[in-house]
Design an enzyme around this catalytic site. Structure first.
Site: not given
Ligand code: CA
Ligand code: CA
Length: 592
Positions: A135, A196, A279, A321, A323, A348, A419
């Protein structure tokens, strides 16, 4: 003490060095702190440490944008295309970008000529969960610093691309990796880790940006010891949460996940870093009754020593999940004659939160997607979700053969109402521009146990779209009321960052390949350009030689094609790529 003549000759030789070639002064702490105010550079991920992604430039605006043309394009080349999620940085006429497979480039920002390229030599055993993306870099002094898929931090000389220092942050063999851009605060380069899905232990770490020497380490799972380094000595700095695993059963905290995989933002007004955590591991929540601190949370961290100052858990005892890593954007607003120091984050789990960034208190929250099945809302006082217990995937232990729990259809899907892709906040309109997705999933649980370097989920899933004609939605949201001022639906899921400008424009790209400019008040698309591959990167704008430039990277990939289930099938016709596109207005608009 140096003599006067000595000082003079030193000054002269420094002047010569500056005028001799491309070598220029490096990035200072002040450059970084002021990034949102200076238009001739982009030296933070987020166009400012608070990550508002707002530029005060207005030469490209609702009236002129129609004339915007390509200035140059640059191909990342090679067979290694995949998802390109980088945010470019620009300093002294040089652009620094990263690409898939932990690659870095310096490019002449005027011409698009390559200055150097660095390819990290990655081992065979890397375990990125969600494509081989990166990123972006951090800049400090004469260094270009980035994280690799084998969980290292690498600092390169900005003029040559040669390695200056390299640090192993964690072991890739245990499932750790780094994909986020590091952040530099007060001479320290600070990073989280990914992993994770492999039962790693999340942690945020700070290093001396010039040397790479460790400064502090703060685990994000309750129960693990933190450290600080003093004069090269590693010293215990207290257990995260105060004691081992209070909100976890038995030993599960030892592999508790909570990866701060998206990196952080910083607010100079409160001197706090904000990092989100992923998560709790494993996904099967029946194995770990409790809130599982500090998973799926936002953490405020003291940048000087790594202390957790406050935490806000968006999804306690996460079973989907969801996150909690998404970026925390600091912003101030006026209410009842007072300035509120707020922080906003779009989770999320489908809820948008406005927090008091001084202490983490919940101010308000509201859904920012059309469909949320797992909670009926948020507690007005605490912001804790009000769960729909039937929408938690069932306990395998309660099934006849103990192998699989009941399947539920949950929305949002685990890839999230939003996300990683960063939203923007316009100081002009007071609105957040939130890239989001409308999707749901079949999800079920299975038994699992931790094994180093292996997936640690205890869950299966299929993501499905909710609507025939769109998944992605770009929304303009009023953080004071939750009102959606406008929305723009997009066929494919949105996965790219957003930029807002004082020119009254909001820029983002879509997987179909278009870079789009929206009217910030109405949501009307006022300009678009086909980049040839899907956009999952973040646009930036800056000023050079009196002209406003705009850059985005194009290259489809990321988590959707890998994890998207039915949705991945729906977008499998989209082509990969890897091209940096830079735009500007014709010369006649230049400042004289
Ligand atoms: Ca995750
Ligand atoms: Ca700047």
């Amino acid at each position: 003490m140096p003599t006067k003549t000595h000082m003079k000759s030193l000054a002269l030789s420094m002047m010569l060095a500056f005028s001799a070639g491309s070598a220029t002064a490096g990035v200072t702490d002040k450059d970084i702190l002021d990034d949102h105010k200076t238009n001739d550079d982009v030296v933070t991920n987020g166009l400012g440490l608070q990550a508002q992604r707002f530029s005060t430039l207005d030469r490209i605006n609702k009236e002129t944008v129609d004339d915007m043309r390509v200035a140059w394009a640059f191909s990342l080349g090679g067979e290694k295309q995949k998802g390109q999620e980088t945010q470019p940085m620009i300093k002294d006429g040089v652009m620094y970008i990263t690409g898939s497979y932990s690659r870095v480039w310096a490019v002449d920002a005027r011409t698009g000529e390559e200055l150097w390229q660095y390819d990290a030599r990655l081992p065979d055993g890397i375990m990125p969960c969600c494509d081989v993306i990166n990123r972006g870099v951090a800049l400090y002094d004469d260094l270009v610093i980035f994280g690799t898929l084998d969980a290292k931090l690498v600092a390169l000389n900005k003029d040559t691309g040669k390695t200056v220092w390299k640090k192993t942050v964690e072991s890739y063999k245990a499932g750790y990796s780094i994909t986020a851009a590091p952040i530099v605060v007060d001479g320290k380069v600070i990073t989280g880790v990914s992993g994770g899905e492999f039962g790693i232990v999340g942690a945020v770490r700070a290093y001396d940006a010039k040397t790479g020497n460790p400064v502090w380490e703060r685990p994000t799972v309750e129960g693990h010891m933190g450290y600080v380094w003093k004069e090269g000595k590693k010293i215990e700095a207290g257990i995260s949460g105060g004691a081992p695993g209070k909100t976890w059963p038995a030993d599960l905290w030892k592999h508790g996940g909570a990866a701060p995989w998206l990196g952080g933002t910083y607010d100079p007004e409160t001197n706090l870093l904000f990092f989100g955590t992923g998560n709790p591991a494993p996904w099967n929540s029946h194995l770990r009754p409790g809130d599982n601190y500090f998973s799926s949370s936002r953490l405020a961290i003291n940048p000087d020593n790594g202390e957790i100052v406050w935490h806000f858990q968006t999804t306690p005892h996460d079973g989907w999940d969801y996150d909690g890593v998404n970026e925390v954007v600091s912003f101030n607003y006026r209410e009842n004659g007072k300035t509120v120091r707020a922080a906003a984050t779009a989770d999320r789990n489908g809820f948008f939160y406005v927090l008091n960034r001084e202490n983490g208190d919940f101010i308000r929250g509201f859904p920012f997607v059309d469909k949320i099945t797992w909670a009926t809302g948020l507690d007005e006082k605490t912001g804790r979700p009000i769960y729909v217990e039937d929408n938690r995937p069932g306990n395998p232990a309660a099934s006849e053969d103990g192998k699989q729990g009941s399947t539920v259809v949950a929305a949002p899907a685990f890839l999230g109402g939003k996300n990683w892709m960063p939203m923007a906040y316009s100081q002009k309109t007071g609105l957040f521009y939130v890239p989001s997705n409308e999707w749901e999933m079949d999800i079920w649980n299975q038994p699992t146990s931790y094994k180093k370097g292996a997936a640690y989920l205890g869950a299966g899933f299929t993501i499905k779209s909710i609507n025939e004609d769109y998944i992605g939605v770009l929304r303009a949201i009023d953080p004071k009321t939750g009102e959606v001022v406008w929305r723009h639906n997009n066929f494919a899921p949105l996965w790219g960052g957003v930029l807002a400008t004082a020119g009254g424009l909001v820029f983002t790209g879509n997987p179909e390949g278009h870079l789009m400019a929206f009217d910030d008040k109405t949501g009307e698309v006022v300009w678009e350009f086909q980049t040839g591959s899907g956009i999952v990167g973040s646009p930036v704008t800056w000023e050079m030689d009196g002209e406003q430039y705009l850059t985005v990277i194009s290259g489809w990939g990321g988590a959707v094609p890998l994890w998207g289930g039915e949705v991945a099938k729906r977008v499998k016709h989209l082509n990969q790529g890897g091209t940096v596109w830079t735009f500007k207005l014709p010369q006649k608009y230049a400042m004289n």
